[in-house]
Design an enzyme around this catalytic site. Structure first.
Site, PDB file in Angstrom:
ATOM      1  N   CYS A  76       0.841  -1.194   0.000  1.00 47.17           N
ATOM      2  CA  CYS A  76       0.000   0.000   0.000  1.00 47.17           C
ATOM      3  C   CYS A  76       0.880   1.249   0.000  1.00 47.17           C
ATOM      4  CB  CYS A  76      -0.878  -0.037   1.245  1.00 47.17           C
ATOM      5  SG  CYS A  76      -1.329   1.549   1.912  1.00 47.17           S
ATOM      6  N   GLU A  77       0.624   2.140  -0.962  1.00 44.59           N
ATOM      7  CA  GLU A  77       1.496   3.308  -1.078  1.00 44.59           C
ATOM      8  C   GLU A  77       1.213   4.374  -0.018  1.00 44.59           C
ATOM      9  OE1 GLU A  77       0.792   4.461  -5.128  1.00 44.59           O
ATOM     10  OE2 GLU A  77      -0.599   6.048  -4.547  1.00 44.59           O
ATOM     11  N   HIS A  78       0.124   4.227   0.701  1.00 40.07           N
ATOM     12  CA  HIS A  78      -0.168   5.205   1.754  1.00 40.07           C
ATOM     13  C   HIS A  78       0.553   4.890   3.061  1.00 40.07           C
ATOM     14  CE1 HIS A  78      -4.188   6.353  -0.364  1.00 40.07           C
ATOM     15  NE2 HIS A  78      -3.149   6.975  -0.869  1.00 40.07           N
ATOM     16  N   HIS A  79       0.788   3.594   3.317  1.00 43.86           N
ATOM     17  CA  HIS A  79       1.369   3.207   4.607  1.00 43.86           C
ATOM     18  C   HIS A  79       2.625   2.352   4.473  1.00 43.86           C
ATOM     19  CE1 HIS A  79      -2.976   3.932   5.404  1.00 43.86           C
ATOM     20  NE2 HIS A  79      -2.508   4.517   6.488  1.00 43.86           N
ATOM     21  N   GLN A 117      -5.180  -0.501  -4.283  1.00 43.06           N
ATOM     22  CA  GLN A 117      -5.883  -1.648  -4.861  1.00 43.06           C
ATOM     23  C   GLN A 117      -6.735  -1.263  -6.078  1.00 43.06           C
ATOM     24  OE1 GLN A 117      -7.873  -4.219  -2.046  1.00 43.06           O
ATOM     25  NE2 GLN A 117      -9.267  -4.987  -3.610  1.00 43.06           N
ATOM     26  N   HIS A 145      -5.758  -5.709   3.772  1.00 40.47           N
ATOM     27  CA  HIS A 145      -4.761  -4.644   3.901  1.00 40.47           C
ATOM     28  C   HIS A 145      -4.234  -4.594   5.329  1.00 40.47           C
ATOM     29  CE1 HIS A 145      -5.587  -2.359   0.047  1.00 40.47           C
ATOM     30  NE2 HIS A 145      -6.502  -3.298   0.044  1.00 40.47           N
ATOM     31  N   CYS A 147      -2.681  -2.294   6.671  1.00 38.94           N
ATOM     32  CA  CYS A 147      -2.923  -0.969   7.265  1.00 38.94           C
ATOM     33  C   CYS A 147      -4.340  -0.861   7.834  1.00 38.94           C
ATOM     34  CB  CYS A 147      -2.652   0.142   6.249  1.00 38.94           C
ATOM     35  SG  CYS A 147      -3.625   0.046   4.750  1.00 38.94           S
TER      36      CYS A 147
HETATM   37 ZN    ZN Z   1      -2.719   1.629   3.517  1.00 39.60          ZN
END
Ligand code: ZN
Length: 185
Positions: A76-79, A117, A145, A147
């Site tokens: 995941c590119e956010h976390h 995703q 996920h 995260c």
């Molecule tokens: Zn994430």
């Protein structure tokens, strides 16, 4: 191209940032280990789907092709935490098909990058549209996920489902029903 030196420096900073002693035994090798691991789990930046989708075969019957339960691991590119699960792909050929293993390869190319995703689902569908020019494509991804499950709302086992449709799948709901029925077999 993964810059090993930058990754190692960043991991050292990260460890210091969370208050760790980067010189303790368990962590001395960690920056190096992570830099090497990134070569594999982010190897998708070095790859192009053309490698797998450029070679096609001619078919007379344009029956729906379904490849389901393609296991994948992504980040995941956010976390920068993993998300993983299964991808299911259906397409309706227009005279051209690819080897079935190439569909799994296509998923891998995009999964081995920082991802969302929704974006991963769309990239797989668009790559098939580009190289096979099929009558339609549908891609569904079910993933857990980290995260979502190891932090924040902590709902272990919860699945995020994304669906992307292209071509005839957008116009004809019967095709979508057929795909869902085949997933349940
Ligand atoms: Zn994430």
């Amino acid at each position: 191209m993964i810059n090993q030196e930058k990754v190692k420096q960043a991991v050292r900073l990260l460890l210091e940032g969370i208050g760790e002693d980067i010189n303790r035994e368990g962590l001395v090798e960690t920056p190096d280990r992570i830099a090497r691991m990134y070569e594999e789990i982010y190897g998708g930046y070095e790859e192009h789907t053309e490698t797998y989708l450029a070679k096609t075969f001619h078919v007379k019957n344009n029956e729906m092709v379904v490849e389901k339960d393609i296991t994948f691991y992504s980040t995941c590119e956010h976390h920068l935490l993993p998300f993983y699960g299964k991808a299911h792909i259906a397409y309706i050929p227009d005279g051209k098909v690819v080897g079935l293993s190439k569909l799994a390869r296509t998923v891998e190319v995009f999964a081995k990058r920082l991802q969302l995703q929704e974006q991963l689902t769309g990239q797989i569908a668009d790559a098939l549209m580009e190289y096979l020019q099929p009558k339609g494509v549908m891609v569904m991804i079910e993933a857990e996920h980290m995260c979502m499950t190891m932090r924040g709302i902590k709902k272990p086992g919860s699945q995020t489902v994304t669906i992307v449709k292209r071509g005839e799948f957008l116009e004809n709901p019967i095709l979508e029903d057929t795909f869902f029925r085949m997933l349940r077999l």
